[in-house]
Design an enzyme around this catalytic site. Structure first.
Site, PDB file in Angstrom:
ATOM      1  N   PHE A  91      -6.848 -18.173 -10.253  1.00 36.52           N
ATOM      2  CA  PHE A  91      -6.038 -16.959 -10.325  1.00 36.52           C
ATOM      3  C   PHE A  91      -4.859 -17.197 -11.251  1.00 36.52           C
ATOM      4  CE2 PHE A  91      -5.423 -12.888  -7.926  1.00 36.52           C
ATOM      5  CZ  PHE A  91      -6.752 -12.603  -7.762  1.00 36.52           C
ATOM      6  N   GLN A  94       6.172  -5.196 -10.095  1.00 38.03           N
ATOM      7  CA  GLN A  94       5.148  -5.849 -10.896  1.00 38.03           C
ATOM      8  C   GLN A  94       4.213  -4.853 -11.573  1.00 38.03           C
ATOM      9  OE1 GLN A  94       1.908  -8.435  -9.009  1.00 38.03           O
ATOM     10  NE2 GLN A  94       3.083  -9.839 -10.262  1.00 38.03           N
ATOM     11  N   HIS A  99       0.660  -4.683 -13.294  1.00 33.41           N
ATOM     12  CA  HIS A  99      -0.576  -5.454 -13.399  1.00 33.41           C
ATOM     13  C   HIS A  99      -1.186  -5.148 -14.762  1.00 33.41           C
ATOM     14  CE1 HIS A  99      -4.454  -7.190 -12.613  1.00 33.41           C
ATOM     15  NE2 HIS A  99      -4.067  -7.596 -11.420  1.00 33.41           N
ATOM     16  N   LEU A 128      -7.207  -0.478 -10.269  1.00 35.85           N
ATOM     17  CA  LEU A 128      -7.112  -1.886 -10.659  1.00 35.85           C
ATOM     18  C   LEU A 128      -8.452  -2.523 -11.014  1.00 35.85           C
ATOM     19  CD1 LEU A 128      -5.259  -4.448 -10.684  1.00 35.85           C
ATOM     20  CD2 LEU A 128      -6.083  -4.866  -8.384  1.00 35.85           C
ATOM     21  N   GLU A 185      -7.510  -9.336 -11.103  1.00 32.13           N
ATOM     22  CA  GLU A 185      -7.248 -10.524 -11.887  1.00 32.13           C
ATOM     23  C   GLU A 185      -8.431 -11.482 -11.853  1.00 32.13           C
ATOM     24  OE1 GLU A 185      -3.260 -11.638 -11.894  1.00 32.13           O
ATOM     25  OE2 GLU A 185      -3.718 -13.668 -11.280  1.00 32.13           O
ATOM     26  N   ARG A 192       1.246 -12.312 -14.381  1.00 33.75           N
ATOM     27  CA  ARG A 192       1.109 -10.892 -14.711  1.00 33.75           C
ATOM     28  C   ARG A 192       2.244 -10.355 -15.563  1.00 33.75           C
ATOM     29  NH1 ARG A 192      -1.034  -9.188  -8.729  1.00 33.75           N
ATOM     30  NH2 ARG A 192      -3.026 -10.241  -9.012  1.00 33.75           N
ATOM     31  N   HIS A 215       2.037  -2.108  -9.770  1.00 34.64           N
ATOM     32  CA  HIS A 215       1.105  -2.695  -8.823  1.00 34.64           C
ATOM     33  C   HIS A 215       1.775  -3.149  -7.528  1.00 34.64           C
ATOM     34  CE1 HIS A 215      -2.432  -4.805  -7.527  1.00 34.64           C
ATOM     35  NE2 HIS A 215      -1.862  -5.985  -7.574  1.00 34.64           N
ATOM     36  N   ARG A 222       5.636 -11.881  -8.441  1.00 33.00           N
ATOM     37  CA  ARG A 222       4.696 -12.422  -7.467  1.00 33.00           C
ATOM     38  C   ARG A 222       3.467 -12.974  -8.170  1.00 33.00           C
ATOM     39  NH1 ARG A 222      -0.183 -10.062  -4.600  1.00 33.00           N
ATOM     40  NH2 ARG A 222      -0.105  -8.599  -6.320  1.00 33.00           N
TER      41      ARG A 222
HETATM   42  C1  LIG Z   1      -5.325  -2.525  -5.882  1.00 33.28           C
HETATM   43  C2  LIG Z   1      -4.589  -3.682  -5.289  1.00 33.28           C
HETATM   44  C3  LIG Z   1      -5.156  -4.956  -5.327  1.00 33.28           C
HETATM   45  C4  LIG Z   1      -4.502  -6.030  -4.774  1.00 33.28           C
HETATM   46  N1  LIG Z   1      -5.086  -7.264  -4.837  1.00 33.28           N
HETATM   47  C5  LIG Z   1      -4.466  -8.305  -4.278  1.00 33.28           C
HETATM   48  C6  LIG Z   1      -5.064  -9.597  -4.288  1.00 33.28           C
HETATM   49  O1  LIG Z   1      -6.167  -9.788  -4.800  1.00 33.28           O
HETATM   50  N2  LIG Z   1      -4.416 -10.619  -3.715  1.00 33.28           N
HETATM   51  C7  LIG Z   1      -3.202 -10.455  -3.114  1.00 33.28           C
HETATM   52  O2  LIG Z   1      -2.671 -11.409  -2.581  1.00 33.28           O
HETATM   53  N3  LIG Z   1      -2.615  -9.231  -3.089  1.00 33.28           N
HETATM   54  C8  LIG Z   1      -3.209  -8.173  -3.654  1.00 33.28           C
HETATM   55  N4  LIG Z   1      -2.593  -6.937  -3.621  1.00 33.28           N
HETATM   56  C9  LIG Z   1      -1.354  -6.780  -2.909  1.00 33.28           C
HETATM   57  C10 LIG Z   1      -1.595  -6.665  -1.414  1.00 33.28           C
HETATM   58  O3  LIG Z   1      -2.840  -6.087  -1.185  1.00 33.28           O
HETATM   59  C11 LIG Z   1      -0.564  -5.821  -0.705  1.00 33.28           C
HETATM   60  O4  LIG Z   1       0.679  -6.295  -1.000  1.00 33.28           O
HETATM   61  C12 LIG Z   1      -0.746  -5.889   0.782  1.00 33.28           C
HETATM   62  O5  LIG Z   1      -2.037  -5.522   1.129  1.00 33.28           O
HETATM   63  C13 LIG Z   1       0.228  -5.031   1.542  1.00 33.28           C
HETATM   64  O6  LIG Z   1      -0.103  -5.097   2.910  1.00 33.28           O
HETATM   65  P1  LIG Z   1       0.842  -4.537   4.023  1.00 33.28           P
HETATM   66  O7  LIG Z   1       0.257  -4.878   5.331  1.00 33.28           O
HETATM   67  O8  LIG Z   1       2.225  -4.977   3.760  1.00 33.28           O
HETATM   68  O9  LIG Z   1       0.829  -2.972   3.802  1.00 33.28           O
HETATM   69  P2  LIG Z   1      -0.354  -1.897   3.748  1.00 33.28           P
HETATM   70  O10 LIG Z   1      -1.685  -2.485   3.838  1.00 33.28           O
HETATM   71  O11 LIG Z   1      -0.044  -1.018   2.607  1.00 33.28           O
HETATM   72  O12 LIG Z   1      -0.147  -1.121   5.081  1.00 33.28           O
HETATM   73  C14 LIG Z   1       0.922  -0.254   5.324  1.00 33.28           C
HETATM   74  C15 LIG Z   1       0.747   0.331   6.683  1.00 33.28           C
HETATM   75  O13 LIG Z   1       1.909   1.030   7.055  1.00 33.28           O
HETATM   76  C16 LIG Z   1       1.585   2.274   7.543  1.00 33.28           C
HETATM   77  N5  LIG Z   1       2.694   3.178   7.301  1.00 33.28           N
HETATM   78  C17 LIG Z   1       3.375   3.354   6.154  1.00 33.28           C
HETATM   79  N6  LIG Z   1       4.319   4.270   6.322  1.00 33.28           N
HETATM   80  C18 LIG Z   1       4.252   4.682   7.606  1.00 33.28           C
HETATM   81  C19 LIG Z   1       4.973   5.634   8.391  1.00 33.28           C
HETATM   82  N7  LIG Z   1       5.948   6.371   7.885  1.00 33.28           N
HETATM   83  N8  LIG Z   1       4.610   5.807   9.676  1.00 33.28           N
HETATM   84  C20 LIG Z   1       3.589   5.092  10.201  1.00 33.28           C
HETATM   85  N9  LIG Z   1       2.895   4.192   9.520  1.00 33.28           N
HETATM   86  C21 LIG Z   1       3.234   3.987   8.235  1.00 33.28           C
HETATM   87  C22 LIG Z   1       0.333   2.667   6.838  1.00 33.28           C
HETATM   88  O14 LIG Z   1      -0.384   3.578   7.603  1.00 33.28           O
HETATM   89  C23 LIG Z   1      -0.376   1.330   6.753  1.00 33.28           C
HETATM   90  O15 LIG Z   1      -1.098   1.113   7.931  1.00 33.28           O
HETATM   91  C24 LIG Z   1      -3.239  -5.854  -4.180  1.00 33.28           C
HETATM   92  C25 LIG Z   1      -2.672  -4.598  -4.139  1.00 33.28           C
HETATM   93  C26 LIG Z   1      -3.329  -3.514  -4.692  1.00 33.28           C
HETATM   94  C27 LIG Z   1      -2.668  -2.185  -4.669  1.00 33.28           C
END
Ligand SMILES: Cc1cc2nc3c(=O)[nH]c(=O)nc-3n(C[C@H](O)[C@H](O)[C@H](O)COP(=O)(O)OP(=O)(O)OC[C@H]3O[C@@H](n4cnc5c(N)ncnc54)[C@H](O)[C@@H]3O)c2cc1C
Ligand code: SF4
Ligand code: F3S
Ligand code: FES
Lengths: 249, 595, 132, 122
Positions: free
Chosen positions: B117, B231, B233, B243, B246, B286, B354, B389
């Site tokens: 990566f 960030q 991407h 996306l 990577e 990135r 991203h 990141r």
């Molecule tokens: C397309 C893409 C690809 C990625 N690929 C990678 C990768 O390969 N490797 C890596 O390490 N990272 C990657 N990332 C980054 C990583 O996926 C995210 O940073 C991470 O998944 C975020 O997880 P989280 O649990 O913080 O939030 P999320 O999974 O976004 O969850 C947020 C939660 O909060 C809830 N929520 C939000 N607001 C409210 C509200 N007002 N009331 C109630 N609930 C609420 C939502 O319902 C959801 O359940 C990627 C990101 C993207 C966008």
């Protein structure tokens, strides 16, 4: 140059106002790369803010945007308006589910089913973190991987008439996930899960229509999981008297 | 109003929230856990992560390497003690996921496989084909079903925290299906609401990624840290921003300009070699890759497409079989959304927003300055990402710090006394009135979509890959204007059941707050570091004045107040951030000087 | 009080609404021919038990044009049944791994159809052999 | 959390359905051709293929008996199962009634076939 437009016909239903659903047609600017979801979003943003639907990822992985598009269960984010243009596109909430409002269906039943299949590893041999990962060969992975790709989009339920006729039927996706755990080399709880497979809500509601697998956007082939388990269940039914512990309880 | 009494309430059902919920349940099965999420947990945006999750796995790798990659990748704006804890716990957490059933891709002998990566010295990215986030999220969600102590509030939209006696004691949420309010009382609260990428125009994020939790904490006085670091991407779909992971480059993909030339060699990432080499060329970080795109565009060496300039992500030489095996989702995305067969045609790509490096200020144990409030995941700033990141560190973060937040929140809940229900109820009713007013008021004339679009555009203009004081100032002013105009917003839909227009309005208000913290923090950081790059006389990193975390504080009806906090340096003194051959040389020199 | 009032749509006529379902109903409908044909065979068997005259009466009844017509339709229906039976086959069985590769759906359907063809002609050969 | 679930007795009918389906898929078309077309129309096969002596001998032979019984009974069970489900499909939820009629007829046919085969003797 006049902008191109396309007509989107939406099945509307508002529980606080309507006795039953009705159709409404919107005219939406059309470009070649627009998904049906983008069309519906345009309606919400600029034509009628009260239109309700679920969506999030826009990339066919979160499973929220399922709709009937011209009568076919589809993910609206990966169905493109260009495939219908210049004809009108008909959009409706997923079949066989109660409509909460407009394109939003009730998920409650499915969530209960998902919870009932014990969708987690119940280890054959428990292992501590210090012992590291379980070994699992690519072949063993291959045995269940396809079934673990289910995004819970419920298109298969909207495709399955047997679920439409009997909402208690556990249904394609939940059974695919059940099967996913049963055939995972790390899991040892197949016998427990067979109880549900064998039950009146179980696999024998399926008449092998097969449309569930046809519409599945993730190649899960839920029909295969359901029908393989008919064989498993029948074997269990007939052999339980022979097996030392009587098969599944 | 319905009231539910929990011990710990978690807002957010993504990777971080689910991991936290399980951690609470495992640390003490008697604790009642409420898991509030505005979408069903498996719809959370973790589902979209493609490439993988980092954790030292190979004999040739070490925790020190992972530490160095992360701290260097973050341009030394990392909390190094926290990074140390992080790298030490990644592998264990990923193994835990394996035990819970995550279908990690395997080597022929059955061990978990790892891939290369960007910015990582050794292959240490665990992956499940190119659907890693999907599999991690579903594994966590399905595993969470095993714990009866976890009571889910699916499709409940959190609108506020309730703070009483100087500590947070619950949240207020709308049940989307009915439009009714619920007060969830708890002794501790974990926010895990994910990032805020949708304040920008072209982005890789899902519709739910609107920074809600950041805004909630911020409005209750918790600073948002390092928000200027957003960030980009480098390889996203023009137009939609979707996306291409990577991992495409990790597997050996090339980035070429309109002449078919691997332009990264012109930006200190060379030499160009046919096979992928860690930290070289396409496997640079990135921020560097996105910046190189910008320069290519300036030089007129990009390709013009209907959605702006693009370069080509060339995967043809990998062959169809390998692409289908390692990058099946990418294959389908390119085919379906672009009509491009990546085994035969290069994929047009451009950078898009991203990831939100900054977030709710928390310490290494996920505790915010507000007692009882914890945060984990992308919404938090626990300090491991610094100014940029590294890909695949974020998914690991969800697990490592999701667990920490759960354990700490459980501990806090057990030590804290019960709240005063009557006054919590009273507060909750006030929240209800305020939020209902937004829906009930009449006479507004601002469209939600218009405000949102203008916000996203101004963020892209002012807080893009390269930044200038003048445009950042314009963005700040524009955001102030939009906030004022928001007071006049029109919610046509007055109904209760599934009123998503109302929710969009609430989200927009959250987004405007978060956007302000980004723009103002950016304006104030007069240096270039990681993802924050300026062209107006501040092109260099300035460790004397800015080896500091920015902190944006909420000011009612005004612009955020920005101040700075220290950066924890333990083992790694700020050095030159070099990749490619220069990076290799710098490392050798460093080794030599250490004797 | 909740304002939720989920609307449940009727299933009436579902099978007319999608060509896939129409096809499903047709292949399910082949069962009518299977049943009728089994009924004819059963009558023949009962006639056989009643003696030579009864049997010959049944045999000559089969020459009635209506019977011929029916059997033509039944032949089409049962052939279609054979085709659809093996077409669904891959959906109903565990994966078959040959040389480390999953057998494709078409390979399974194809082998099924080949076996059925062999069975049919085997049967014909046996009957022909016995009659000579 | 787990509720008591009633075990479905469908495997019995499903197994019979499957066996009949397989048998009819394998031999059905050719059987129809032989008994319904070739013999009555005097095509292809010798004229006395289904003559009384031939058939009697066949039905008295153990193998012949088995074949005839399997064909008639399993075809009936296969068809009964499908027809029962199709009735449900087109919205005739006659429930137990339809079940009795469909499976009842298959049962009756099975009994009659067995009776006839016994009556024919050995
Ligand atoms: C397309 C893409 C690809 C990625 N690929 C990678 C990768 O390969 N490797 C890596 O390490 N990272 C990657 N990332 C980054 C990583 O996926 C995210 O940073 C991470 O998944 C975020 O997880 P989280 O649990 O913080 O939030 P999320 O999974 O976004 O969850 C947020 C939660 O909060 C809830 N929520 C939000 N607001 C409210 C509200 N007002 N009331 C109630 N609930 C609420 C939502 O319902 C959801 O359940 C990627 C990101 C993207 C966008
Ligand atoms: S099996 Fe396929 S169609 Fe059904 S829910 Fe899963 S992904 Fe969707
Ligand atoms: S469509 Fe339904 S009937 Fe069976 S094969 Fe699929 S579950
Ligand atoms: S929006 Fe996520 S699947 Fe379509």
């Amino acid at each position: 140059m006049a902008e191109k437009t396309i007509e989107i016909e939406v099945l509307r239903y508002h529980p606080e106002k309507d006795r039953e659903p009705h159709r409404q047609v919107f005219e939406v600017p059309f470009t070649d790369d627009m998904s049906v979801l983008q069309g519906v979003q345009y309606i919400k943003d600029y034509l009628d803010g009260s239109l309700s639907f679920r969506w999030s990822c826009r990339m066919a992985i979160c499973g929220s945007c399922g709709m009937m598009i011209n009568g076919i269960p589809s993910l609206s984010c990966q169905t493109f308006l260009r495939d219908y243009y210049p004809a009108r596109v008909r959009v409706e909430a997923l079949s066989h589910f109660p409509i909460e409002r407009d394109l939003v269906i009730s998920m409650d039943g499915f969530i209960e089913k998902l919870e009932s299949i014990q969708p987690y590893i119940i280890p054959k041999e428990p292992r501590t973190l210090e012992q590291g990962e379980y070994l699992q060969t690519p072949e063993q992975l291959d045995a269940y991987e396809q079934f673990s790709s289910c995004i819970n989009c419920l298109l298969c339920y909207a495709a399955c008439p047997q679920f439409g006729l009997n909402p208690d039927f556990v249904g394609p996706a939940a059974i695919a996930l059940l099967h996913r755990y049963n055939v995972d080399s790390r899991d040892g709880a197949k016998a427990e899960r067979m109880e549900l497979v064998n039950s009146e809500e179980g696999v024998f509601n399926c008449t092998a229509v097969g449309y569930c697998s046809e519409v599945c956007p993730k190649h899960v082939d839920p029909a295969n999981a359901v029908n393989q388990n008919k064989t498993n269940s029948a074997a269990d039914y007939f052999l339980r008297f022979l097996a030392p512990k009587g098969g599944a309880k | 109003m319905e009231t539910y009494k929990a011990d710990v309430v978690i807002v957010g059902g993504g990777g971080a929230g689910l991991r936290a919920a399980i951690a609470v349940a495992e640390s003490d099965p008697t604790l009642k856990i409420a898991l509030v999420s505005k979408v069903y947990p498996m719809r959370s945006h973790t589902v979209a992560a493609e490439g993988g999750s980092a954790g030292v796995k190979q004999q040739t790798d070490s925790l020190e390497y992972h530490f160095n990659d992360t701290v260097g990748g973050g341009d030394w704006l990392c909390e190094q003690d926290v990074v140390e804890y992080f790298v030490a716990h990644c592998t264990e957490e990923l193994t835990q996921l394996e035990h819970w059933g995550c279908p990690w891709s395997r080597t022929p002998d059955g061990h978990v496989n790892v891939r290369a990566f960007g910015g990582m010295k050794i292959e240490r990215t665990w992956f499940a084909a190119d659907k890693t986030g999907f599999h991690m999220l579903h594994t966590l969600f399905q595993t969470s079903i095993k714990y009866p102590a976890i009571k889910r509030f699916d499709e409940h939209f959190c609108v506020d925290l309730v703070v009483e006696d100087g500590r947070v004691q619950g949240v207020v949420a709308i049940e989307i299906a009915t439009g009714e309010f619920t007060l969830v009382e708890a002794r501790s609260v974990i926010i895990a609401t994910g990032g805020a990428g949708r304040v920008f125009r072209e982005n890789t994020n899902g519709g739910v990624v609107t920074g809600d939790g950041m805004a909630l904490a911020y409005r209750h006085g918790v600073p948002l840290r390092d928000m200027e670091f957003v960030q980009y991407h480098p390889t996203c779909m023009p137009g939609t921003g979707l996306l291409f992971t990577e991992a495409c480059r990790g597997e050996g993909g090339f980035l070429v300009n309109k002449d078919g030339y691997r332009y990264l060699q012109d930006y200190g990432l060379g030499p160009a070699e046919p096979l992928p080499r860690n930290k070289f060329m396409e496997l640079g970080p990135r921020d560097r890759l996105s910046q190189a795109f910008w320069y290519e565009q300036q030089k007129g060496r990009t390709i013009e497409g209907p959605h702006g300039s693009v370069v080509h992500l060339d995967l043809r030489h990998l062959g169809e079989a390998k692409l289908r095996e390692r990058l099946p989702q990418i294959y389908e995305l390119a085919e379906q959304f672009l009509g491009v067969d990546p085994a035969r045609t290069p994929i047009p790509v451009r950078p898009a927003v991203h990831y939100t490096m900054g977030g709710i200020l928390v310490d290494g144990r996920c505790a915010s300055p507000l007692p009882g409030l914890y945060a984990a995941g992308e919404c938090s700033s626990v300090g491991i990402h610094g100014a940029n990141r590294l890909g695949s560190n974020s998914l690991s973060e969800l697990c490592v710090f999701g667990k920490v937040a759960g354990v700490e929140a459980a501990r806090f809940a057990k030590s804290a006394g019960p709240g005063n229900s009557t006054s919590l109820q009273k507060q909750a009713r006030a929240v209800e009135q305020r939020v209902m007013a937004l829906k009930q008021k009449t006479g507004g004339n601002e469209r939600i979509a218009t405000l949102r679009k203008e916000m996203a555009q101004t963020m892209e203009d002012g807080c893009g890959i390269y930044r200038l004081a003048e445009t950042m100032q314009k963005t700040c002013d524009k955001l102030d204007e939009l906030k004022a105009r928001f007071k006049n917003v029109n919610v046509e839909d007055k109904s209760s059941v599934w009123n998503t227009e109302w929710l969009l309005a609430i989200e927009l208000e959250y987004q405007l707050d978060v956007a302000q913290t980004m723009a103002y923090s950016a304006l104030h950081r007069r240096e270039s570091r990681g993802a924050h790059q300026r062209l107006d006389g501040f092109e260099q990193r300035d460790d004397v004045n800015f080896l500091k975390h920015s902190q944006a504080h909420y000011v009612a009806d005004g612009a955020p107040r920005i101040d700075y906090g220290p950066v924890k340096i333990t083992k790694s003194q700020p050095g030159t951030r070099a990749y490619g051959a220069a990076g290799e040389k710098a490392e050798q020199e460093r080794k030599a000087s250490h004797g | 009080m909740s304002k939720r009032r989920p609307y449940v749509r009727s299933m009436d006529g579902w099978w007319r609404k999608n060509p896939y379902f129409v096809e499903y109903m047709i292949h399910e409908g082949t069962a009518l021919f299977v049943a009728a044909y089994a009924g004819i065979l059963l009558t023949g068997l009962l006639r056989l038990a009643q003696g030579e005259a009864a049997w010959n009466a049944w045999l000559s009844a089969l020459q009635n044009p209506w019977y011929i017509c029916f059997h033509l339709l039944a032949l089409a229906a049962l052939t279609y049944h054979t085709y659809t039976w093996f077409k669904i086959m891959p959906r109903t069985m565990p994966p078959v791994i040959v040389g480390g590769q999953r057998l494709s759906a078409w390979a399974i359907t194809g082998s099924g159809l080949a076996v059925a063809t062999a069975a049919c002609f085997g049967l014909l050969a046996v009957v022909w052999g016995m009659a000579r | 959390m787990k509720q008591e679930r009633k075990r479905s007795n469908a495997p019995i009918f499903w197994a019979l359905f499957g066996a009949g389906g397989m048998l009819s898929a394998l031999f059905g078309p050719m059987l129809v051709f032989i008994t319904g077309l070739a013999v009555p129309l005097g095509l292809l096969l010798p004229a006395d293929t289904m003559s009384y002596p031939h058939m009697l001998a066949f039905a008295r032979n153990w193998l012949g008996k088995g074949f005839i019984f399997a064909i008639i009974a399993l075809f009936l069970w296969h068809a009964a199962h499908r027809i029962f489900h199709s009735l449900h499909d087109i919205g005739i939820h006659a429930g137990t009634g339809a079940k009795l009629i469909c499976y009842g007829l298959a049962m009756l046919g099975t009994v009659l076939a067995a009776y006839a085969l016994l009556a024919i003797g050995f």
